[in-house]
Design an enzyme around this catalytic site. Structure first.
Site, PDB file in Angstrom:
ATOM      1  N   ILE A  19      46.636  34.100  32.139  1.00 40.60           N
ATOM      2  CA  ILE A  19      47.199  34.733  30.948  1.00 40.60           C
ATOM      3  C   ILE A  19      48.646  35.114  31.165  1.00 40.60           C
ATOM      4  CG2 ILE A  19      47.021  36.709  29.387  1.00 40.60           C
ATOM      5  CD1 ILE A  19      44.038  36.776  29.945  1.00 40.60           C
ATOM      6  N   GLY A  22      52.786  39.712  36.242  1.00 42.82           N
ATOM      7  CA  GLY A  22      53.605  40.907  36.168  1.00 42.82           C
ATOM      8  C   GLY A  22      53.959  41.379  37.556  1.00 42.82           C
ATOM      9  N   GLY A  23      54.682  42.485  37.625  1.00 46.05           N
ATOM     10  CA  GLY A  23      55.120  42.992  38.906  1.00 46.05           C
ATOM     11  C   GLY A  23      53.963  43.391  39.806  1.00 46.05           C
ATOM     12  N   MET A  24      52.851  43.810  39.215  1.00 48.63           N
ATOM     13  CA  MET A  24      51.714  44.274  40.004  1.00 48.63           C
ATOM     14  C   MET A  24      50.664  43.211  40.238  1.00 48.63           C
ATOM     15  SD  MET A  24      51.557  47.311  41.289  1.00 48.63           S
ATOM     16  CE  MET A  24      49.787  47.570  41.368  1.00 48.63           C
ATOM     17  N   GLY A  25      50.629  42.166  39.421  1.00 46.37           N
ATOM     18  CA  GLY A  25      49.584  41.184  39.626  1.00 46.37           C
ATOM     19  C   GLY A  25      49.555  40.106  38.570  1.00 46.37           C
ATOM     20  N   VAL A  27      47.046  38.173  35.636  1.00 51.23           N
ATOM     21  CA  VAL A  27      45.894  38.387  34.770  1.00 51.23           C
ATOM     22  C   VAL A  27      45.338  37.026  34.368  1.00 51.23           C
ATOM     23  CG1 VAL A  27      45.053  39.417  32.638  1.00 51.23           C
ATOM     24  CG2 VAL A  27      46.882  40.544  33.916  1.00 51.23           C
ATOM     25  N   LYS A  42      42.361  41.100  36.523  1.00 50.29           N
ATOM     26  CA  LYS A  42      43.685  41.336  37.090  1.00 50.29           C
ATOM     27  C   LYS A  42      43.580  41.347  38.604  1.00 50.29           C
ATOM     28  CE  LYS A  42      47.575  44.550  36.975  1.00 50.29           C
ATOM     29  NZ  LYS A  42      48.110  45.792  36.365  1.00 50.29           N
ATOM     30  N   ASP A 140      53.737  54.839  33.100  1.00 47.55           N
ATOM     31  CA  ASP A 140      54.523  53.626  32.872  1.00 47.55           C
ATOM     32  C   ASP A 140      54.328  53.135  31.442  1.00 47.55           C
ATOM     33  OD1 ASP A 140      56.360  51.688  33.587  1.00 47.55           O
ATOM     34  OD2 ASP A 140      54.837  50.303  34.351  1.00 47.55           O
TER      35      ASP A 140
END
Length: 498
Positions: A19, A22-25, A27, A42, A140
């Protein structure tokens, strides 16, 4: 382990497509083969060059996201189904939404009207207040973390449910912070000034970020559109935001939320009232005076069944579209069949949920905003319902007493007394909204040969009176637009005076 399509995680989740990143992971859209439903998964990114301690920190932050989100129950917050590790990689399983980030919508479609931004803000604020009541901070809040789910397909797809996602750096009050000394987590244009200054985050910090997000929605740019990270952080700390030019009636809310002094910043209650005022101003004046109930003749009716009184509840979330063919009469909690006993839904018939809103008189001397064009009925002396002509969906407000002081117990009694055709999906823990003790419920029903219905409700106590707001619609037509309808009704409801 390299992830790709058709990879199976935890023995049950088959990855279907990526999908986004992003900075964290990353999806993924996946299929839960055990339950036969689509989900979103995620997984964490571990950037190169991290020490073992730093990798463990990211690992703990991802698990904290799962713990945080799993504690929350609100249509405006992405539901977490499961959390596990795969080859040392934390994975979180969430509900799958066909959605677009608010950030992308602003970038491709341009800035929004103040009324539309206020509608989004109502749901965001409601979700944040539920999280804050549970001791959870988001930390955030920003347009990329606000999803507008879609209904329909192709050119007919329309935005409906508003959902806050990515509690990846959420902090549960009382737990040790998982950040290195001097490290500020968040996105520079949306970080509250007190956090830039190194102070502890608080619910007021999330409200500042909410204000920055709504500012971006109506202006098409953040309040501090500086280039570099350090310049932006310095501006957030020292400068006033650029005055909005397109916010119109939303301007006082934006200024209140973007106040640097935490002690002077607009509260959640004040923001809720400000957003409701924007929606009231956006409502066209009624072409003719709505039918009104004489304030003195209402609230007293007890159910004819002799059972403990039931009230209608208000659901402040993003998913209420339920057409009512439910016949539950419970001490003032009345869900009746639409006129004629059947609700014919024409394929592609436009919903009038988006129309309106207009001011209207409710039961017992109350007032609220309802969709323009919906038919008003008063099935009992303590209940007023507005029905959508094309779908049979309805909004109902009741002033009947519950017989118990706790709104959650009210919904529990509803579940115990409901017919087998009614299936309660979930109810929330008590939370404060507009300063009122509130609880929500979600349910489905199927009666005889009628189509299945979906319903959301909210029960709350205000100004010494017990109220229930209910939205019911055909399950096949359910969308976030009906949740917005319930939110709007709740935010604009003016209680009767004692």
């Amino acid at each position: 382990m390299q992830l790709r399509e058709n990879t199976i995680l935890a023995g049950r989740y088959r990855l279907l497509s990526r999908i986004g990143d992003g900075g964290m992971g990353t999806v993924w859209r996946a299929l839960d083969e055990r339950l036969g439903r689509e989900v979103a998964i995620k997984t964490v990114h571990f950037p190169p060059g991290l020490t073992t301690a730093e990798r463990q920190e990211l690992h703990e932050r991802m698990l904290r996201e799962a713990r945080s989100a799993a504690r929350l129950s609100h249509p405006g917050i992405v539901t977490v189904h499961d959390a596990f590790e795969e080859a040392g990689r934390p994975c979180i399983v969430m509900e799958f939404l066909q959605a677009r980030p608010l950030h992308d919508i602003i970038r491709t479609d341009g800035r929004m009207s103040p009324a539309r931004a206020a509608e989004i803000g109502v749901t965001m604020l409601s979700a944040l207040r539920v999280a804050h009541a549970a001791g959870i901070l988001h930390r955030d809040v920003k347009p990329p973390n606000v999803l507008l789910s879609l209904t329909g397909s192709g050119g007919a797809a329309t935005a409906s449910r508003v959902v806050i996602t990515d509690f990846g750096i959420a902090a549960i009050e009382g737990e040790q912070a998982l950040t290195r000394t001097g490290m500020v987590l968040g996105s520079p244009p949306f970080i509250a000034p007190e956090r830039v200054a190194g102070e502890w985050a608080s619910p007021a910090s999330d409200l500042w970020s909410l204000g920055a997000t709504l500012y971006t929605a109506v202006e098409g740019r953040p309040p501090y559109p500086h280039g570099g990270v350090m310049e932006t952080l310095q501006a957030v700390l020292d400068d006033e935001p650029e005055p909005p030019r397109h916010a119109g009636p939303l301007t006082p809310v934006l200024k209140g939320l973007l106040t640097k002094d935490v002690a002077l910043r607009m509260s959640a209650e004040q923001a809720a009232e400000g957003l409701a005022q924007v929606l009231r101003q956006a409502a066209p004046p009624p072409s003719s005076p709505p039918a009104t109930a004489v304030p003195g003749d209402l609230p007293e009716a007890a159910p004819e069944t002799g059972r403990t009184p039931w009230t209608r509840r208000t659901w402040k979330t993003p998913a209420l579209a339920v057409s009512t063919v439910l016949a539950v009469v419970w001490a003032g909690f009345v869900v009746l069949h639409p006129p004629g006993g059947k609700a014919r839904v024409r394929a592609g018939a436009p919903s009038t949920v988006a129309a309106g809103p207009r001011p209207a008189n409710g039961p017992g001397g109350t007032a609220l905003a309802v969709p323009d064009g919906w038919r008003r009925e008063a099935p009992t002396s303590v209940s007023v319902r507005w029905s959508e002509p094309d779908t049979g969906a309805y909004l109902q407000v009741s002033t009947a007493g519950w017989g118990v002081p706790d709104p959650v117990e009210h919904w529990r009694r509803f579940q115990r007394s409901a017919s087998p055709a009614v299936r309660v999906l979930r109810w929330s823990r008590p939370f404060l909204a507009r300063g009122w003790t509130t609880a929500d419920i979600e349910f489905t029903s199927a009666r005889g040969s009628h189509r299945r219905r979906h319903g959301h409700g909210r029960a709350f106590t205000a100004s010494g009176h017990q109220y229930t707001i209910l939205v019911v619609a055909p399950a096949a037509r359910w969308s976030g637009r009906y949740i917005t309808l319930l939110d709007r009704a709740f935010q604009t409801l003016q209680p009767a005076r004692l």
